[in-house]
Write a protein that holds these residues in place. Structure first.
Motif, PDB file in Angstrom:
ATOM      1  N   ASP A 188       5.920  -1.396   0.272  1.00  0.00           N
ATOM      2  CA  ASP A 188       4.793  -0.748   0.938  1.00  0.00           C
ATOM      3  C   ASP A 188       3.542  -0.803   0.065  1.00  0.00           C
ATOM      4  N   LEU A 189       3.700  -0.605  -1.230  1.00  0.00           N
ATOM      5  CA  LEU A 189       2.542  -0.676  -2.137  1.00  0.00           C
ATOM      6  C   LEU A 189       1.944  -2.075  -2.171  1.00  0.00           C
ATOM      7  N   VAL A 190       2.801  -3.095  -2.228  1.00  0.00           N
ATOM      8  CA  VAL A 190       2.306  -4.478  -2.228  1.00  0.00           C
ATOM      9  C   VAL A 190       1.579  -4.774  -0.916  1.00  0.00           C
ATOM     10  N   ALA A 191       2.190  -4.383   0.205  1.00  0.00           N
ATOM     11  CA  ALA A 191       1.554  -4.606   1.501  1.00  0.00           C
ATOM     12  C   ALA A 191       0.255  -3.820   1.617  1.00  0.00           C
ATOM     13  N   SER A 192       0.233  -2.621   1.059  1.00  0.00           N
ATOM     14  CA  SER A 192      -0.974  -1.800   1.120  1.00  0.00           C
ATOM     15  C   SER A 192      -2.134  -2.452   0.375  1.00  0.00           C
ATOM     16  N   VAL A 193      -1.855  -3.050  -0.764  1.00  0.00           N
ATOM     17  CA  VAL A 193      -2.906  -3.746  -1.517  1.00  0.00           C
ATOM     18  C   VAL A 193      -3.419  -4.940  -0.722  1.00  0.00           C
ATOM     19  N   LEU A 194      -2.497  -5.696  -0.115  1.00  0.00           N
ATOM     20  CA  LEU A 194      -2.913  -6.869   0.661  1.00  0.00           C
ATOM     21  C   LEU A 194      -3.704  -6.469   1.902  1.00  0.00           C
ATOM     22  N   VAL A 195      -3.238  -5.451   2.602  1.00  0.00           N
ATOM     23  CA  VAL A 195      -3.950  -4.995   3.794  1.00  0.00           C
ATOM     24  C   VAL A 195      -5.277  -4.352   3.399  1.00  0.00           C
ATOM     25  N   GLY A 196      -5.292  -3.666   2.261  1.00  0.00           N
ATOM     26  CA  GLY A 196      -6.521  -3.030   1.795  1.00  0.00           C
ATOM     27  C   GLY A 196      -7.649  -4.019   1.574  1.00  0.00           C
ATOM     28  N   ALA A 197      -7.295  -5.240   1.224  1.00  0.00           N
ATOM     29  CA  ALA A 197      -8.315  -6.273   1.032  1.00  0.00           C
ATOM     30  C   ALA A 197      -8.933  -6.697   2.364  1.00  0.00           C
TER      31      ALA A 197
END
Length: 126
Positions: free
Chosen positions: A52-61
């Protein structure tokens, strides 16, 4: 048995999370024998949290700049809740005394089973 309110549940979770992060020892009422549980569930939850943290960083971009603070707040709440759940289950082991078994699961209300057996409960060793 009455259900816990959301406020009570949140206070318990935050208290257990703070105690877990500061490595305070788990205390047990009386002379109970503690049985740890949910290690497999916590491992899966940790894995999901990391993904979830990895996906959150990618989506945050990809999130527009105006919505990034909202997205960051959602990510922080998500991590606090998942890590808090792990802390609650780690800090509430099942308890056994001579004639009672207490099933404690952290976020849910404990369940007590009294034995009418003549022999006391004994933990099984493998």
């Amino acid at each position: 048995m009455p259900r816990r309110s959301a406020l009570t549940w949140t206070k318990t979770m935050l208290r257990d999370l703070a105690a877990w992060l500061t490595r305070k020892p788990v205390t047990h009422p009386g002379a109970h024998h503690a049985i740890r549980h949910s290690a497999d569930s916590r491992t899966i939850i940790w894995s999901i949290t990391a993904a979830d943290l990895v996906a959150s960083v990618l989506v945050g971009a990809m999130v527009p700049a105006a919505y990034r603070p909202l997205h960051l707040a959602w990510g922080v709440v998500s991590v606090v809740l998942t890590v808090g759940f792990c802390a609650m289950t780690a800090r509430t082991p099942h308890l056994i005394d001579d004639h009672t078994l207490y099933l404690r699961t952290g976020p849910f209300a404990p369940w007590r089973s009294r034995s009418t057996r003549s022999r006391p409960y004994e933990p099984r060793t493998a």
